[in-house]
Design a protein around this motif. Structure first.
Motif, PDB file in Angstrom:
ATOM      1  N   GLN A  12      -5.475 -55.208 -76.622  1.00  0.00           N
ATOM      2  CA  GLN A  12      -4.379 -55.116 -77.593  1.00  0.00           C
ATOM      3  C   GLN A  12      -3.277 -56.131 -77.268  1.00  0.00           C
ATOM      4  O   GLN A  12      -2.799 -56.847 -78.144  1.00  0.00           O
ATOM      5  CB  GLN A  12      -3.806 -53.696 -77.594  1.00  0.00           C
ATOM      6  N   ILE A  13      -2.881 -56.208 -76.002  1.00  0.00           N
ATOM      7  CA  ILE A  13      -1.856 -57.176 -75.579  1.00  0.00           C
ATOM      8  C   ILE A  13      -2.330 -58.597 -75.872  1.00  0.00           C
ATOM      9  O   ILE A  13      -1.590 -59.414 -76.411  1.00  0.00           O
ATOM     10  CB  ILE A  13      -1.543 -57.016 -74.073  1.00  0.00           C
ATOM     11  N   TYR A  14      -3.588 -58.866 -75.529  1.00  0.00           N
ATOM     12  CA  TYR A  14      -4.140 -60.204 -75.704  1.00  0.00           C
ATOM     13  C   TYR A  14      -4.168 -60.597 -77.186  1.00  0.00           C
ATOM     14  O   TYR A  14      -3.703 -61.675 -77.561  1.00  0.00           O
ATOM     15  CB  TYR A  14      -5.546 -60.268 -75.109  1.00  0.00           C
ATOM     16  N   GLN A  15      -4.690 -59.725 -78.022  1.00  0.00           N
ATOM     17  CA  GLN A  15      -4.833 -60.051 -79.436  1.00  0.00           C
ATOM     18  C   GLN A  15      -3.495 -60.095 -80.170  1.00  0.00           C
ATOM     19  O   GLN A  15      -3.276 -60.971 -81.006  1.00  0.00           O
ATOM     20  CB  GLN A  15      -5.765 -59.051 -80.117  1.00  0.00           C
ATOM     21  N   GLU A  16      -2.621 -59.152 -79.868  1.00  0.00           N
ATOM     22  CA  GLU A  16      -1.372 -59.049 -80.622  1.00  0.00           C
ATOM     23  C   GLU A  16      -0.235 -59.897 -80.071  1.00  0.00           C
ATOM     24  O   GLU A  16       0.613 -60.350 -80.828  1.00  0.00           O
ATOM     25  CB  GLU A  16      -0.926 -57.589 -80.699  1.00  0.00           C
ATOM     26  N   ARG A  17      -0.214 -60.098 -78.759  1.00  0.00           N
ATOM     27  CA  ARG A  17       0.935 -60.779 -78.151  1.00  0.00           C
ATOM     28  C   ARG A  17       0.595 -62.151 -77.577  1.00  0.00           C
ATOM     29  O   ARG A  17       1.291 -63.121 -77.833  1.00  0.00           O
ATOM     30  CB  ARG A  17       1.548 -59.900 -77.046  1.00  0.00           C
ATOM     31  N   ILE A  18      -0.464 -62.232 -76.778  1.00  0.00           N
ATOM     32  CA  ILE A  18      -0.799 -63.489 -76.107  1.00  0.00           C
ATOM     33  C   ILE A  18      -1.261 -64.536 -77.121  1.00  0.00           C
ATOM     34  O   ILE A  18      -0.757 -65.657 -77.135  1.00  0.00           O
ATOM     35  CB  ILE A  18      -1.875 -63.282 -75.016  1.00  0.00           C
ATOM     36  N   LEU A  19      -2.221 -64.176 -77.969  1.00  0.00           N
ATOM     37  CA  LEU A  19      -2.742 -65.146 -78.930  1.00  0.00           C
ATOM     38  C   LEU A  19      -1.709 -65.550 -79.980  1.00  0.00           C
ATOM     39  O   LEU A  19      -1.882 -66.565 -80.656  1.00  0.00           O
ATOM     40  CB  LEU A  19      -4.009 -64.610 -79.606  1.00  0.00           C
ATOM     41  N   ILE A  49       5.073 -66.169 -64.807  1.00  0.00           N
ATOM     42  CA  ILE A  49       4.727 -67.367 -65.571  1.00  0.00           C
ATOM     43  C   ILE A  49       5.001 -68.551 -64.654  1.00  0.00           C
ATOM     44  O   ILE A  49       6.093 -68.669 -64.107  1.00  0.00           O
ATOM     45  CB  ILE A  49       5.588 -67.507 -66.846  1.00  0.00           C
ATOM     46  N   GLU A  50       4.003 -69.401 -64.495  1.00  0.00           N
ATOM     47  CA  GLU A  50       4.150 -70.581 -63.637  1.00  0.00           C
ATOM     48  C   GLU A  50       3.661 -71.807 -64.393  1.00  0.00           C
ATOM     49  O   GLU A  50       2.638 -71.747 -65.070  1.00  0.00           O
ATOM     50  CB  GLU A  50       3.325 -70.411 -62.360  1.00  0.00           C
ATOM     51  N   THR A  51       4.411 -72.895 -64.280  1.00  0.00           N
ATOM     52  CA  THR A  51       3.943 -74.152 -64.865  1.00  0.00           C
ATOM     53  C   THR A  51       3.223 -74.944 -63.778  1.00  0.00           C
ATOM     54  O   THR A  51       3.588 -74.880 -62.602  1.00  0.00           O
ATOM     55  CB  THR A  51       5.107 -74.984 -65.446  1.00  0.00           C
ATOM     56  N   ALA A  70       9.047 -73.631 -76.033  1.00  0.00           N
ATOM     57  CA  ALA A  70       8.780 -72.602 -77.046  1.00  0.00           C
ATOM     58  C   ALA A  70       7.800 -71.563 -76.506  1.00  0.00           C
ATOM     59  O   ALA A  70       8.001 -70.352 -76.688  1.00  0.00           O
ATOM     60  CB  ALA A  70       8.236 -73.252 -78.310  1.00  0.00           C
ATOM     61  N   PHE A  71       6.755 -72.033 -75.835  1.00  0.00           N
ATOM     62  CA  PHE A  71       5.761 -71.110 -75.283  1.00  0.00           C
ATOM     63  C   PHE A  71       6.399 -70.187 -74.250  1.00  0.00           C
ATOM     64  O   PHE A  71       6.239 -68.969 -74.299  1.00  0.00           O
ATOM     65  CB  PHE A  71       4.600 -71.885 -74.654  1.00  0.00           C
ATOM     66  N   ILE A  72       7.115 -70.768 -73.312  1.00  0.00           N
ATOM     67  CA  ILE A  72       7.699 -69.984 -72.221  1.00  0.00           C
ATOM     68  C   ILE A  72       8.728 -68.982 -72.754  1.00  0.00           C
ATOM     69  O   ILE A  72       8.768 -67.832 -72.313  1.00  0.00           O
ATOM     70  CB  ILE A  72       8.297 -70.915 -71.149  1.00  0.00           C
ATOM     71  N   ALA A  73       9.546 -69.392 -73.707  1.00  0.00           N
ATOM     72  CA  ALA A  73      10.551 -68.483 -74.274  1.00  0.00           C
ATOM     73  C   ALA A  73       9.884 -67.253 -74.885  1.00  0.00           C
ATOM     74  O   ALA A  73      10.353 -66.125 -74.691  1.00  0.00           O
ATOM     75  CB  ALA A  73      11.395 -69.215 -75.320  1.00  0.00           C
ATOM     76  N   GLU A  74       8.791 -67.456 -75.598  1.00  0.00           N
ATOM     77  CA  GLU A  74       8.090 -66.326 -76.222  1.00  0.00           C
ATOM     78  C   GLU A  74       7.326 -65.497 -75.190  1.00  0.00           C
ATOM     79  O   GLU A  74       7.311 -64.273 -75.255  1.00  0.00           O
ATOM     80  CB  GLU A  74       7.140 -66.823 -77.314  1.00  0.00           C
ATOM     81  N   ALA A  75       6.693 -66.154 -74.229  1.00  0.00           N
ATOM     82  CA  ALA A  75       5.916 -65.439 -73.206  1.00  0.00           C
ATOM     83  C   ALA A  75       6.818 -64.545 -72.362  1.00  0.00           C
ATOM     84  O   ALA A  75       6.412 -63.451 -71.964  1.00  0.00           O
ATOM     85  CB  ALA A  75       5.163 -66.433 -72.328  1.00  0.00           C
ATOM     86  N   ARG A  76       8.031 -64.986 -72.112  1.00  0.00           N
ATOM     87  CA  ARG A  76       8.980 -64.175 -71.327  1.00  0.00           C
ATOM     88  C   ARG A  76       9.317 -62.860 -72.007  1.00  0.00           C
ATOM     89  O   ARG A  76       9.727 -61.903 -71.358  1.00  0.00           O
ATOM     90  CB  ARG A  76      10.272 -64.957 -71.094  1.00  0.00           C
ATOM     91  N   ARG A  77       9.138 -62.794 -73.298  1.00  0.00           N
ATOM     92  CA  ARG A  77       9.479 -61.577 -74.057  1.00  0.00           C
ATOM     93  C   ARG A  77       8.398 -60.504 -73.989  1.00  0.00           C
ATOM     94  O   ARG A  77       8.604 -59.394 -74.445  1.00  0.00           O
ATOM     95  CB  ARG A  77       9.743 -61.943 -75.517  1.00  0.00           C
ATOM     96  N   ILE A  78       7.249 -60.827 -73.440  1.00  0.00           N
ATOM     97  CA  ILE A  78       6.154 -59.856 -73.351  1.00  0.00           C
ATOM     98  C   ILE A  78       6.324 -59.070 -72.056  1.00  0.00           C
ATOM     99  O   ILE A  78       6.202 -59.631 -70.969  1.00  0.00           O
ATOM    100  CB  ILE A  78       4.783 -60.566 -73.392  1.00  0.00           C
ATOM    101  N   PRO A  79       6.599 -57.775 -72.154  1.00  0.00           N
ATOM    102  CA  PRO A  79       6.892 -57.009 -70.933  1.00  0.00           C
ATOM    103  C   PRO A  79       5.727 -56.899 -69.962  1.00  0.00           C
ATOM    104  O   PRO A  79       5.934 -56.660 -68.780  1.00  0.00           O
ATOM    105  CB  PRO A  79       7.293 -55.630 -71.461  1.00  0.00           C
ATOM    106  N   ARG A 124       0.133 -70.789 -65.856  1.00  0.00           N
ATOM    107  CA  ARG A 124      -0.605 -69.649 -65.305  1.00  0.00           C
ATOM    108  C   ARG A 124       0.262 -68.433 -65.487  1.00  0.00           C
ATOM    109  O   ARG A 124       1.455 -68.451 -65.167  1.00  0.00           O
ATOM    110  CB  ARG A 124      -0.929 -69.839 -63.829  1.00  0.00           C
ATOM    111  N   MET A 125      -0.313 -67.375 -66.044  1.00  0.00           N
ATOM    112  CA  MET A 125       0.428 -66.135 -66.264  1.00  0.00           C
ATOM    113  C   MET A 125      -0.354 -64.964 -65.688  1.00  0.00           C
ATOM    114  O   MET A 125      -1.577 -64.947 -65.743  1.00  0.00           O
ATOM    115  CB  MET A 125       0.643 -65.872 -67.765  1.00  0.00           C
ATOM    116  N   ASP A 126       0.371 -63.995 -65.150  1.00  0.00           N
ATOM    117  CA  ASP A 126      -0.231 -62.744 -64.699  1.00  0.00           C
ATOM    118  C   ASP A 126       0.139 -61.671 -65.705  1.00  0.00           C
ATOM    119  O   ASP A 126       1.326 -61.494 -66.036  1.00  0.00           O
ATOM    120  CB  ASP A 126       0.303 -62.334 -63.329  1.00  0.00           C
ATOM    121  N   VAL A 127      -0.861 -60.944 -66.184  1.00  0.00           N
ATOM    122  CA  VAL A 127      -0.665 -59.905 -67.188  1.00  0.00           C
ATOM    123  C   VAL A 127      -1.226 -58.600 -66.637  1.00  0.00           C
ATOM    124  O   VAL A 127      -2.318 -58.583 -66.068  1.00  0.00           O
ATOM    125  CB  VAL A 127      -1.388 -60.266 -68.509  1.00  0.00           C
TER     126      VAL A 127
END
Length: 152
Positions: A120-127, A97-99, A83-92, A107-110
């Motif tokens: 803004q990305i962190y508050q609205e998308r990551i969290l 993303i590495e497990t 579930a996490f990975i599916a949603e994280a992949r949608r953030i441009p 581990r993710m690079d943003v």
């Protein structure tokens, strides 16, 4: 797959410059252009060469901030990883993303244009991503070495 010295030489040169013309590559390794092309096709067919890509410098396009996120998931939730990975992949702005095995699960690079954009990305998308138990952000200060090249 067994690689000989010529195969390794081709791979080293392609890692330096994947756009190098076949004729120049063949000349550099001391084989005919046809033989060089066949070797490259064999290496691609065996999955040694996965592709050739264009690398774009995000800073040249105005992305000045790069943050590495280390995420620990709530593994008591069913399918937390999926579930996490599916949603994280949608953030441009998520570049990778590495497990992982260990205390940290993901581990993710943003990338972001600036700190305000990152916030803004962190508050609205990551969290908003599901099943986060803990998250740590590490901001890139300087990049001293970044190579995907293998010592062949």
């Amino acid at each position: 797959m067994q690689l000989d010295a010529t195969d390794r030489h081709i791979l080293r040169l392609l890692q330096e410059d994947a756009s190098r013309p076949n004729a120049a590559l063949a000349d550099a390794v001391g084989v005919s252009p046809g033989a060089c092309w066949r070797r490259i096709e064999r290496l691609e067919g065996a999955g040694v060469i996965k592709g050739r890509e264009v690398r774009i410098d995000p800073r040249a396009l105005g992305f000045e901030v790069q943050v590495f996120l280390r995420v620990t998931l709530d593994k008591t939730a069913p399918n937390a990883f999926d579930a996490f990975i599916a949603e994280a992949r949608r953030i441009p702005y998520v570049q990778s993303i590495e497990t992982l095995l260990g205390r940290v699960d993901i581990r993710m690079d943003v990338i972001a244009r600036d700190l305000t954009h990152y916030q803004q990305i962190y508050q609205e998308r990551i969290l908003a991503l599901p099943h986060i138990a803990d998250i740590e952000a590490l901001m890139l200060v300087s990049e001293l070495k970044n190579t995907g090249a293998l010592a062949i």
